[in-house]
Design an enzyme around this catalytic site. Structure first.
Site, short mmCIF file in Angstrom:
data_model
loop_
_atom_site.label_atom_id
_atom_site.label_comp_id
_atom_site.label_asym_id
_atom_site.label_seq_id
_atom_site.Cartn_x
_atom_site.Cartn_y
_atom_site.Cartn_z
N LYS A 15 0.23 1.71 3.83
CA LYS A 15 1.18 2.59 4.54
C LYS A 15 0.93 4.06 4.22
CE LYS A 15 4.65 0.42 2.60
NZ LYS A 15 3.97 -0.71 1.99
N HIS A 40 1.74 4.72 -3.08
CA HIS A 40 1.05 4.97 -1.81
C HIS A 40 -0.22 5.78 -2.06
CE1 HIS A 40 5.05 4.38 0.56
NE2 HIS A 40 4.55 3.27 0.05
N THR A 296 0.79 -0.10 -11.21
CA THR A 296 0.66 -0.81 -12.49
C THR A 296 -0.79 -1.13 -12.85
OG1 THR A 296 0.85 -2.91 -11.34
CG2 THR A 296 2.90 -1.93 -12.16
#
Ligand code: IMP
Length: 424
Positions: A15, A40, A296
């Site tokens: 996205k 993102h 992460t």
């Protein structure tokens, strides 16, 4: 025309790239859900960023960036991103933050560890669940509280007292100090204090003035708190339906809804994943697709495209267009499959089950599609794609009954096939 960009899978659909591309022509970009669990990836003028809190519009100095009331905000993360972007752009991004958005405070990630939800769900450990829980339990601290320091201290005192009663032996909790926390928060939030207010009315005014507003969704439909694969979901509404509530905007019929679909499926964290692969094919998708979490660093689980799950996501989101990403990752595969139905024992189903038990027993029924060997990163039209790649994206669009808007064939902004809109 205003547009929402929404993830159709378990997040990580790409996205960031799509929003960054469309934000160029927007006057306002609104992030409406989640917090720094989102990661993102944006490539701006050749520099790669992983944004977590700040909307992609922040890369264009004239664009107003709104953090809407459906978000949970970690002020330290926001401030660090704001500083980085200010350095990159040579000026500060224009920010406005909803006074109703809730704060993620240092005790929220601690609670994820103490209660074990971090490990059980495989969360991003950014305190998302506990922050939304505080909101629902009416003990949360909101961004608007930052404008009233003595009230902020009182609220923090009450909340920390309650936490100490619940966790008397947890040294990280008993060491918390409301005064210190309030001081730190006010210091970190200092650049934003004048830009906190009624974000809903700012967004409504922009829509009334026919400004181009981009709504940037985080996570994906299958992680939606109500319609995702509960309990292995995030704690916010990730769909178009959630957008109204999270922004205070009701005229959603005037907003286009673009669903972002990765050309295969990935998932991080725990939870059922019917089309999950293992071994050589999974490794190839992970390595070639760079499938490691932006937030992460965790390796993502990889599998074939699941059209049953996507049909569910498309229905939830009233899609007006599809953006298919990472098609280039499938170049050179020896076979390509898509899931068209599930088998549960003797039964065949074509509907995505919402129950954990049923989903756990779903065996995918695959359709094998033609593959292609050529690299496709230089394609700028659908006709420039090898016919098997063209057929692949057409097939997705036909099954989902949603027209194609974009096909991404590489990570850079220019590595995009734009269909029916001007990318310049
Ligand atoms: P939480 O949002 O940190 O509570 O995590 C809940 C679930 O959503 C976990 O499986 C996470 O891995 C997943 N998740 C949350 N945010 C994202 C995201 O931005 N991309 C992919 N997965 C996410």
């Amino acid at each position: 025309m205003s547009t929402a960009i929404l993830g159709m899978q378990w997040g990580d659909e790409g996205k960031g790239k799509i929003t960054h591309l469309l934000a160029k022509k927007a006057e306002m970009v609104v992030r409406f859900n989640g917090g720094p669990n989102a990661g993102h990836t944006v490539i701006d003028r050749g520099v790669k960023f992983g944004t977590h809190q700040i909307p992609a519009g922040a890369f264009y100095p004239g664009v107003q960036c709104i953090l809407a009331s459906g978000m949970v905000i970690d002020m330290s993360v926001l401030r660090a991103e704001y500083e980085t972007l200010t350095g990159h752009l040579g000026q500060s991004p224009q920010m406005f933050i909803s006074e109703n958005a809730h704060l993620i405070l240092p005790y929220h990630p601690m609670l994820e560890e103490l209660e074990g939800s971090g490990a059980h769900i495989g969360t991003t450990r950014r305190g998302i669940g506990p922050a939304y829980r505080d909101k629902a339990a009416r003990v949360g601290i909101r961004v608007g509280d930052l404008r009233h320091p003595s009230k902020l201290r009182d609220r923090l005192n009450q909340r920390i007292d309650l936490l100490r009663q619940t966790w008397p032996k947890a040294s990280e909790i008993t060491a918390l100090s409301a005064d210190r926390l309030a001081g730190d928060l006010l210091n970190i939030a200092q650049p934003f204090l004048e830009s906190i207010g009624d974000a809903a009315s700012v967004i409504r005014t922009a829509l009334r003035q026919d400004q181009r507003v981009l709504f940037e969704g985080a996570q994906g439909a299958l992680l939606d708190l109500d319609f995702g694969t509960y309990p292995y979901v995030t704690s916010s509404s990730t769909t178009f339906a959630g957008l109204s509530n999270a922004t205070g905007v009701t005229a959603t019929e005037t907003i286009d809804s673009i669903g972002v679909v990765k050309a295969y499926t990935t998932r991080v964290g725990e939870g059922h994943f019917p089309t999950e692969l293992s071994g050589k094919i999974e490794n190839r998708l992970r390595e070639r697709g760079g499938e490691f979490g932006v937030t992460t660093g965790r390796p993502r689980r990889c599998g074939w495209l699941d059209l049953v799950a996507l049909k569910h996501a498309a229905t939830l989101n009233r899609l007006t267009g599809l953006a298919i990403t990472k098609l280039d990752v499938l170049s050179g595969m020896e076979e390509i499959k898509v899931c068209r139905a599930y088998r549960i024992g003797e039964r065949k189903i074509v509907r995505f089950p919402l129950g954990e038990e049923e989903l756990a027993h779903c065996e995918p029924i695959y359709e094998t599609l033609a593959c292609w060997k050529e690299e496709i990163q230089t394609a700028r039209t659908l006709d420039a794609l090898p016919s098997a790649a063209h057929n692949y994206v057409d097939h997705i669009s036909q099954v989902l009954e949603v027209p194609l808007t974009m096909v991404s064939v590489g990570p850079a902004p220019e590595e995009t096939i734009a269909i029916g809109f001007d990318r310049s």
